[in-house]
Design a protein around this motif. Structure first.
Motif, PDB file in Angstrom:
ATOM      1  N   ALA A 114      63.724   5.029  33.624  1.00 59.78           N
ATOM      2  CA  ALA A 114      61.988   5.136  33.416  1.00 59.78           C
ATOM      3  C   ALA A 114      61.265   5.779  34.411  1.00 59.78           C
ATOM      4  CB  ALA A 114      61.891   4.133  32.804  1.00 59.78           C
ATOM      5  N   LEU A 115      61.351   4.988  34.770  1.00 60.76           N
ATOM      6  CA  LEU A 115      60.315   5.462  36.201  1.00 60.76           C
ATOM      7  C   LEU A 115      60.390   6.159  37.197  1.00 60.76           C
ATOM      8  CD1 LEU A 115      60.061   1.852  37.134  1.00 60.76           C
ATOM      9  CD2 LEU A 115      58.458   2.517  35.922  1.00 60.76           C
ATOM     10  N   ILE A 116      62.172   6.661  37.771  1.00 63.72           N
ATOM     11  CA  ILE A 116      62.215   7.941  38.388  1.00 63.72           C
ATOM     12  C   ILE A 116      62.247   9.526  37.778  1.00 63.72           C
ATOM     13  CG2 ILE A 116      64.356   8.402  37.989  1.00 63.72           C
ATOM     14  CD1 ILE A 116      65.284   8.460  41.061  1.00 63.72           C
ATOM     15  N   SER A 117      61.306  10.190  39.475  1.00 65.06           N
ATOM     16  CA  SER A 117      60.788  11.208  38.854  1.00 65.06           C
ATOM     17  C   SER A 117      61.361  12.589  39.187  1.00 65.06           C
ATOM     18  CB  SER A 117      58.959  11.527  39.744  1.00 65.06           C
ATOM     19  OG  SER A 117      59.648  12.493  41.183  1.00 65.06           O
ATOM     20  N   ALA A 118      61.437  13.307  37.936  1.00 65.10           N
ATOM     21  CA  ALA A 118      62.637  14.601  38.557  1.00 65.10           C
ATOM     22  C   ALA A 118      62.602  14.741  39.704  1.00 65.10           C
ATOM     23  CB  ALA A 118      61.994  15.374  37.330  1.00 65.10           C
ATOM     24  N   THR A 119      61.768  14.953  40.867  1.00 64.21           N
ATOM     25  CA  THR A 119      62.159  15.248  42.006  1.00 64.21           C
ATOM     26  C   THR A 119      62.646  13.904  43.098  1.00 64.21           C
ATOM     27  OG1 THR A 119      59.635  14.609  42.708  1.00 64.21           O
ATOM     28  CG2 THR A 119      59.842  16.868  42.485  1.00 64.21           C
ATOM     29  N   GLU A 120      62.438  12.149  42.568  1.00 62.15           N
ATOM     30  CA  GLU A 120      63.391  11.762  43.386  1.00 62.15           C
ATOM     31  C   GLU A 120      64.489  11.384  43.103  1.00 62.15           C
ATOM     32  OE1 GLU A 120      59.228   9.219  43.837  1.00 62.15           O
ATOM     33  OE2 GLU A 120      60.590   8.684  41.636  1.00 62.15           O
ATOM     34  N   SER A 121      65.599  11.467  44.377  1.00 64.71           N
ATOM     35  CA  SER A 121      67.156  10.468  44.364  1.00 64.71           C
ATOM     36  C   SER A 121      67.196   9.438  45.107  1.00 64.71           C
ATOM     37  CB  SER A 121      67.389  11.564  44.630  1.00 64.71           C
ATOM     38  OG  SER A 121      67.592  12.106  46.266  1.00 64.71           O
ATOM     39  N   TYR A 122      68.094   8.564  44.521  1.00 60.59           N
ATOM     40  CA  TYR A 122      68.125   7.286  45.405  1.00 60.59           C
ATOM     41  C   TYR A 122      69.725   6.914  45.673  1.00 60.59           C
ATOM     42  CZ  TYR A 122      69.747   4.652  41.735  1.00 60.59           C
ATOM     43  OH  TYR A 122      70.383   5.523  40.485  1.00 60.59           O
ATOM     44  N   GLN A 123      70.357   6.771  46.296  1.00 64.31           N
ATOM     45  CA  GLN A 123      71.460   5.500  47.213  1.00 64.31           C
ATOM     46  C   GLN A 123      71.148   4.234  47.086  1.00 64.31           C
ATOM     47  OE1 GLN A 123      74.424   7.844  48.751  1.00 64.31           O
ATOM     48  NE2 GLN A 123      73.600   9.551  48.206  1.00 64.31           N
ATOM     49  N   LYS A 141      55.698   5.782  40.993  1.00 66.72           N
ATOM     50  CA  LYS A 141      55.737   5.608  39.611  1.00 66.72           C
ATOM     51  C   LYS A 141      57.545   4.412  40.150  1.00 66.72           C
ATOM     52  CE  LYS A 141      53.810   7.390  35.646  1.00 66.72           C
ATOM     53  NZ  LYS A 141      54.271   7.918  33.991  1.00 66.72           N
ATOM     54  N   LEU A 142      58.350   4.883  40.530  1.00 65.29           N
ATOM     55  CA  LEU A 142      59.292   3.724  40.820  1.00 65.29           C
ATOM     56  C   LEU A 142      58.806   2.891  42.327  1.00 65.29           C
ATOM     57  CD1 LEU A 142      61.949   2.828  41.273  1.00 65.29           C
ATOM     58  CD2 LEU A 142      62.679   5.534  42.129  1.00 65.29           C
ATOM     59  N   VAL A 143      58.101   3.738  42.871  1.00 63.99           N
ATOM     60  CA  VAL A 143      58.162   2.699  44.499  1.00 63.99           C
ATOM     61  C   VAL A 143      57.378   1.779  43.835  1.00 63.99           C
ATOM     62  CG1 VAL A 143      56.867   3.092  46.231  1.00 63.99           C
ATOM     63  CG2 VAL A 143      58.649   4.343  46.029  1.00 63.99           C
TER      64      VAL A 143
END
Length: 172
Positions: A114-123, A141-143
């Motif tokens: 719900a918070l991650i933007s379309a340009t952000e990615s994570y592992q 919003k994720l951070v």
């Protein structure tokens, strides 16, 4: 003696938990830690110690500066492993962030989605949440809700800072 990387959480932010690194370095050297080096005001320390210095550093900061920050201590091998595991090594340093955790996060996938933007990615690799945020983290919003997504306390450093700490370790 072992090399330790100490990451202090929430120091010198917004005028709270003020901790001058030059003064802290003197306090740590006075307590017997060797080859103490600090980097920028966000609480990054590299030093030599006979044993894990978390409890002692916590007590010293409380006694000298009047508060106790959260402290994450990594042995050299552990820190080096975190750097090697970075899935975004080839990307720009200011856009890659490491969120170091004391225990392995249990990601709340629903909140994160719900918070991650379309340009952000994570592992997530072991106890480090790696985030690529090419648009920056200032409005992410994720951070802003990272710990709610991880389920544990975390302290973040960008790749530029991690690279600087890596250089400091090599020169210790």
């Amino acid at each position: 003696m072992k090399t330790y990387i100490i990451l202090l959480r929430g120091v010198n932010v917004g005028g709270k938990n003020l901790l001058p690194m030059k003064e802290l370095k003197k306090v740590l050297e006075g307590a017997g830690f060797e080859q103490v080096k600090t980097y920028i005001q966000s609480g990054n320390i590299v030093l030599l110690s006979d044993s894990n210095p978390e409890t002692e550093i916590s007590g010293l900061i409380q006694a000298e500066f009047g508060f106790t920050p959260q402290i994450l201590v990594l042995e050299n091998d552990e820190f080096t492993g975190c750097v090697a595991n970075n899935p975004y090594q080839a990307l720009e340093g200011k856009s890659v962030h490491f969120y170091f955790c004391k225990t392995k996060p249990q990601i709340n996938e629903e909140k994160l989605a719900a918070l991650i933007s379309a340009t952000e990615s994570y592992q997530l690799v072991e106890k480090v949440f790696y985030l690529h945020a090419p648009d920056g983290i200032g409005r992410s919003k994720l951070v802003a809700n990272i710990e709610a997504c991880l389920g544990v306390a975390a302290t973040g450093r960008n790749l530029n800072t991690v690279n600087k700490l890596t250089d400091m370790v090599k020169n210790t």
